[in-house]
Motif scaffolding. Structure first.
Motif, mmCIF file in Angstrom:
data_model
loop_
_atom_site.group_PDB
_atom_site.id
_atom_site.type_symbol
_atom_site.label_atom_id
_atom_site.label_comp_id
_atom_site.label_asym_id
_atom_site.label_seq_id
_atom_site.Cartn_x
_atom_site.Cartn_y
_atom_site.Cartn_z
ATOM 1 N N SER A 1 1.808 9.803 -0.269
ATOM 2 C CA SER A 1 1.079 9.589 0.558
ATOM 3 C C SER A 1 1.760 10.095 1.873
ATOM 4 O O SER A 1 3.357 9.588 2.384
ATOM 5 N N PRO A 2 1.187 9.685 3.269
ATOM 6 C CA PRO A 2 2.277 9.709 4.998
ATOM 7 C C PRO A 2 3.038 8.874 4.619
ATOM 8 O O PRO A 2 4.025 9.067 4.987
ATOM 9 N N ALA A 3 2.475 7.257 4.449
ATOM 10 C CA ALA A 3 3.803 6.742 4.318
ATOM 11 C C ALA A 3 3.485 5.588 3.384
ATOM 12 O O ALA A 3 2.469 5.715 2.431
ATOM 13 N N HIS B 1 0.417 5.731 -6.924
ATOM 14 C CA HIS B 1 0.331 4.011 -6.445
ATOM 15 C C HIS B 1 1.059 3.418 -7.526
ATOM 16 O O HIS B 1 1.578 2.130 -7.278
ATOM 17 N N ASP C 1 -4.444 9.850 -6.891
ATOM 18 C CA ASP C 1 -3.200 10.498 -6.596
ATOM 19 C C ASP C 1 -2.153 10.683 -7.685
ATOM 20 O O ASP C 1 -1.260 9.898 -7.917
ATOM 21 N N ARG D 1 7.772 6.217 6.167
ATOM 22 C CA ARG D 1 7.176 7.630 6.162
ATOM 23 C C ARG D 1 7.896 8.538 5.025
ATOM 24 O O ARG D 1 9.042 7.472 4.425
ATOM 25 N N ILE E 1 5.850 -0.049 7.976
ATOM 26 C CA ILE E 1 5.938 1.760 7.457
ATOM 27 C C ILE E 1 6.763 1.341 7.494
ATOM 28 O O ILE E 1 8.050 1.967 8.178
ATOM 29 N N PHE F 1 1.089 -1.134 -0.461
ATOM 30 C CA PHE F 1 0.286 0.073 0.044
ATOM 31 C C PHE F 1 0.588 1.432 0.003
ATOM 32 O O PHE F 1 2.095 1.011 0.081
ATOM 33 N N GLY F 2 0.225 2.139 -0.395
ATOM 34 C CA GLY F 2 1.221 3.801 -0.622
ATOM 35 C C GLY F 2 1.129 4.272 -1.505
ATOM 36 O O GLY F 2 0.016 3.543 -2.584
ATOM 37 N N GLN F 3 1.260 5.518 -1.821
ATOM 38 C CA GLN F 3 1.794 6.026 -2.814
ATOM 39 C C GLN F 3 3.235 7.268 -2.614
ATOM 40 O O GLN F 3 3.232 7.182 -1.845
#
Lengths: 375, 375, 375, 375
Positions: free
Chosen positions: D19-21, D125, D119, D85, D83, D14-16
């Motif tokens: 994104s935050p993480a 992503h 996004d 950051r 994760i 997950f994540g972009q």
């Protein structure tokens, strides 16, 4: 693939009771869903502990941090990921449990399966705390379904050894008075009297260093006919698969459920009639599902929760190091009854199962592009 | 992915009640399993119709033709495929059903989902006849499990409106007298008296052009501790997912099940003691499963079956062509009670779920190469 | 889950080269697809052996018997199942192979994996014959896609040690002359000269008791933009997963493929321009896929097939019983080149991958109810 | 189910980019794997950007925070979650991209698929940054495989328009000099000269505001024979499915790969001989895989990466708001060549595919309980 659920949606839940954080990722969620964070937090608060003396005194805010999948308040098509930090943990409460498995908990089978490597603190990955990320994902599914006219509500159908019963939810159409009462009463019940009696029952068990279980009924209104699949991906299969992922659930039934075994076919069959040019079943013994597929009536199901296994009494267990019998007193802070907090969890699980089936039938692109369901 | 089940095993079931054949493929089955065809046929005969006046008069031999996956009597590692030819069909019985959905059947939701393209004859893919291929695959899984010391038995736990109850199976260890009685009695019951009473109940319903339901209990003895996974792939989730694929099932419960909701924690928790140097639960409220993982005690579960929806009485339905109310009399040959024939189906489903979990834990190569389970 | 493919579709392939039958089930296929059996048989004939001296002399009609899933010529929503009887088998040809694994075949790893229980006759489940059921399912997917405006064509892009090259298919739009030529030429080539030269190359290898390989190019025209998913379910991943299920495939590439490694970004990037009010890539290095998702240009891919391992020459092998070196001469009837017959298999595989992605995006109900794609 | 991979393992990414993480969860990982965090960080550093002038100047530490699944340095059987950051983002660089899709990027198909909700910042992503969590999970799989005697190494096989070639890895057995050189050279090459030439090629492209691609070869040594499955879950299928999840990959081949199409069968078949009482293939054209199953020789595969689409030159694109042609200059910090950083990603992907196949064959319980593989 223990902690992954869904066909189109892929919900992955991670975390242990006392790990740095718990969380989830939700893959396959369509883009364009408008997420109302405030309502989501209100939903999560219904599950959160420490708000009432019937639940554990461990206080957790259950405020998720979304780390991916949402841009400007809308899902962006990438997996949603959210975490909740664990705080206020007291791991020292659990040291004895490394040696002495708690009756009724997963401690012993986990010991066999994981060979001693499992995280025992707070029940580890088996903790009821893992229903918080289920509610994050389910809360978003609930909002997505609502935009399609589906509303889901649950309540405590019955509770405790004396089987205190609440008024059942209307199985034919939503009753606004009932739905409002569930949120207003001190426990999530349709009947204020039932709520009061159940509360007393829980407090009595608490004072006895014991615990009680109960049955939760959940109804999904507005589900279109034709959702679900025959055999192993029927709506019952889908709901059952996610619901048995909720700790303490020992039974699931749909419509009249186990009661159907005591009816004649002539009583149990729901007659059809034409109303306003549409085919309408006249009763809902089927719980809105026939052959695994929705009938157009509300989806009605119940789950039985066992009494919380963590009780303050002396219990016979064993000492695994010495391989001898040993008594155990479970310390820590525990719920004398998990049923009230499991009510929103039932709604979340039901929403995820139905939303997954809806996406499979109608397609993710259809959803994003806001084309209404062709039925 | 409606009619596909399993993680390691992939059981695909195909066919309709009146298609040229029904059958299944079973992918992921390890090589080297010794298939006893005679015992398999005996097992299938327990499900086959037409052997007793309590069941439909449609006679089908249910003799599978194996077309792949078995060489010289052993599984060869390729998918097993088997078919059963459909014969003795009387499709003219079903013409009216194209227009008039039968109450309690999947006719109406199938019409919505498949837009009129569905095969209505005999219930199509929704027919109870599709449990025959489930029993082929499950019968082989039963034999594979037996070679590992696992035995599975089911019986009618209760039946009909007056709730005729059979003696429960021993939840702690196999009782040979009980197991033999189930196969010897005229209906699959532990108690001969219960069998007699149940038979009378079914015949009474048949004479009234009505039908009755019941509850089946199934127990798996010898299941090693440590099988299954937390959350969505627990043993409960796995069994529930396949069991709701059996037509007419409306509820599933494990151990004391819904009864757990009425116990105190101090009653419901199964105490541990050391016996012969091993950890042994002293009772089995949990039905052999905690946290989704087996405890080493027998896996105990029950399923509720609704009364057969096909009854000979006038029933209120609708005419879909004219969109008006219309009465319906279901013709054709039907079971006044499906419960007796569903007993081996419960065993088959349980075997497939447990064998799949065993393969996931121990590996397919381990199985083929006959290495015993390291526990 | 070896022989099962798909997310929404679940294609299960079963059978061995010399088992009573081979076949497939195709779960998840929407109801309402009009199946033209005559065209399907023509498609299967393109794969069938024995029609030309470049292929094996084993003659098989490859006439499927549909046993479920189709009613009155339309898919009925239940899984499609079809079988092809195996006939004309000469298992005695394979006795020696029990002891001596054929170089380049799966014999040896299958021996290790299945511990000697595998069916060695004709290659068992590893036989190229298993592409026949792939073509049954793929042929139906092709018809379903055509009804949505998608056309898929493949041809031999290059063949043999001297790399005889065919004219590439137009990567921007369908060229009717090219598509007709592929079906008219003696081998499936755009250029008649290439077909002649390739044929000579195969006959030369055959006379030398040897074999040759080649590369097949496949193009899907009319695929809408926006299909497929990021990361592990991109169109490349989906096609690659099914294509490596075709025996002898050793490489897969998309667009300019391995050639992209030799281009500058300024050459490889496909520019966008507006044409007729729509966004149009001006070239198709990407093979119609960016980020796993279709761009609206044709999907272009190639697969490399190794030379048939079964050759008539003496080959160094081992005797597994005596554990000593032993020469082997593969007897039986074999293709000196599998490439021509693999051309429709490429089309079938591509169709299944794209149809599965289309169903996931647009939904099965949308398809059944004939709602056109909202784009 | 775009960003989820595996049969037993379920890797969810997950994540972009902004994104935050970003992060991953890895379900199905057995308990008891000893995780060496220091070596894992060294592995991640090989992928991290900003360490060399051939890569982007965006500096990211890529230090994962493990939030679940590991207790006292060992996997605990619960899903691993980690994760990273995101910091040092400059989202303003990407504003223009909302309107103007970048040639060669997923911008345009994502716009169609996600309807504008995607996004776009940093590729969202679809960013190569998402290979960082792939390396976290893959790095742990590498360590688990090493404990079983499997070693995986990759290097740049060729790079750029003039096709600078590195010495191939030994396809028969590990060569310690080669493996050490890859880690010691300024680019991950066996040959120091190749590394120098490749570096010059990349710097030239950088100075020209252009980019170059290349081919990465990856070899897994020590893989036991008998892993993998026929048809759709062969080792090729499994590796291909994960490898096409790496951004910019346009082709995958095994063994001699596309070169096999130019060999005769007599050249391509790997002969067997008995050595030390074991069956040994004498060459490795097959890349260690026949019929989808490992042969006992090293698994050898290559992937082609296109040149980075983000280049500093003017490129023809369109303005989606005005629906007119518009030039684009991609700003921000980009890699002129992604190939060097993709080398550890290839190792990670290979490790996950092989570890998943190993767990499926040998079982998760077998792994936890440290029983060696019975072969």
């Amino acid at each position: 693939m223990a902690s992954v659920y869904g066909n189109i949606l892929k919900l992955s839940i991670f975390g242990q009771s006392h790990s740095p954080a718990i969380g989830c990722s939700l893959d396959g969620i369509p883009a364009g869903i408008d997420v109302d964070f405030e309502r989501l937090q209100e939903f999560l608060n219904r599950r959160a502990p420490g708000r009432d003396e019937t639940s554990t005194t461990r206080r957790e805010s259950d405020a998720p941090e979304f780390i991916a999948g949402i841009t400007n308040g809308f899902t962006n098509g990438a997996p949603i990921a959210a975490i909740i930090r664990n705080g206020n943990t007291r791991s020292q409460d659990y040291d004895e449990l490394r040696r002495k498995p708690r009756p009724g908990h997963a401690d012993w089978p986990a010991q066999v399966k994981y060979g001693g490597f499992q995280d025992v603190a707070g029940g580890g990955h088996f903790s009821g705390r893992l229903t918080a990320p289920l509610c994050i994902a389910g809360g978003i599914a609930l909002q997505a379904l609502e935009a399609r006219g589906v509303r889901i509500a649950a309540h405590i159908a019955s509770l405790g050894p004396s089987r205190i019963e609440d008024t059942p939810l209307d199985p034919m159409k939503p009753n606004e008075v009932q739905l409002a009462a569930i949120l207003a009463n001190p426990l999530p019940c349709v009947s204020a009297a039932a709520a009061t009696n159940m509360r007393a029952c829980i407090m009595e068990a608490k004072n006895d260093l014991d615990s009680v279980g109960g049955v939760i009924e959940c109804v999904a209104y507005g589900v279109p006919a034709g959702l679900g699949d025959p055999m192993f991906d029927g709506i019952e299969n889908r709901i059952a698969r996610i619901v048995f992922g909720i700790p303490a659930v020992k039974g699931v039934e749909f419509g009249v459920g186990f009661g159907a075994a005591e009816l004649h076919g002539s009583e149990n069959n729901d007659a059809y009639r034409v109303e306003d040019g549409r085919v309408c079943p006249q009763s809902n013994s089927a719980g809105g599902i026939l052959g695994g597929i929705t009938t157009g009536l509300p989806v009605v199901w119940r789950m039985a929760l066992k009494p919380t296994p963590s009780i303050g009494r002396h219990q016979p267990s064993v000492d695994l190091d010495r391989m001898e019998n040993a008594d155990l007193v479970v310390r820590g802070r525990h719920d004398p009854c998990i049923v009230p907090r499991a009510v929103p969890v039932a709604e979340a699980a039901c929403a995820l199962a139905l939303f997954d089936a809806l996406l499979e039938a109608d397609g993710t692109s259809t959803f994003t592009h806001q084309t209404p369901r062709a039925e």
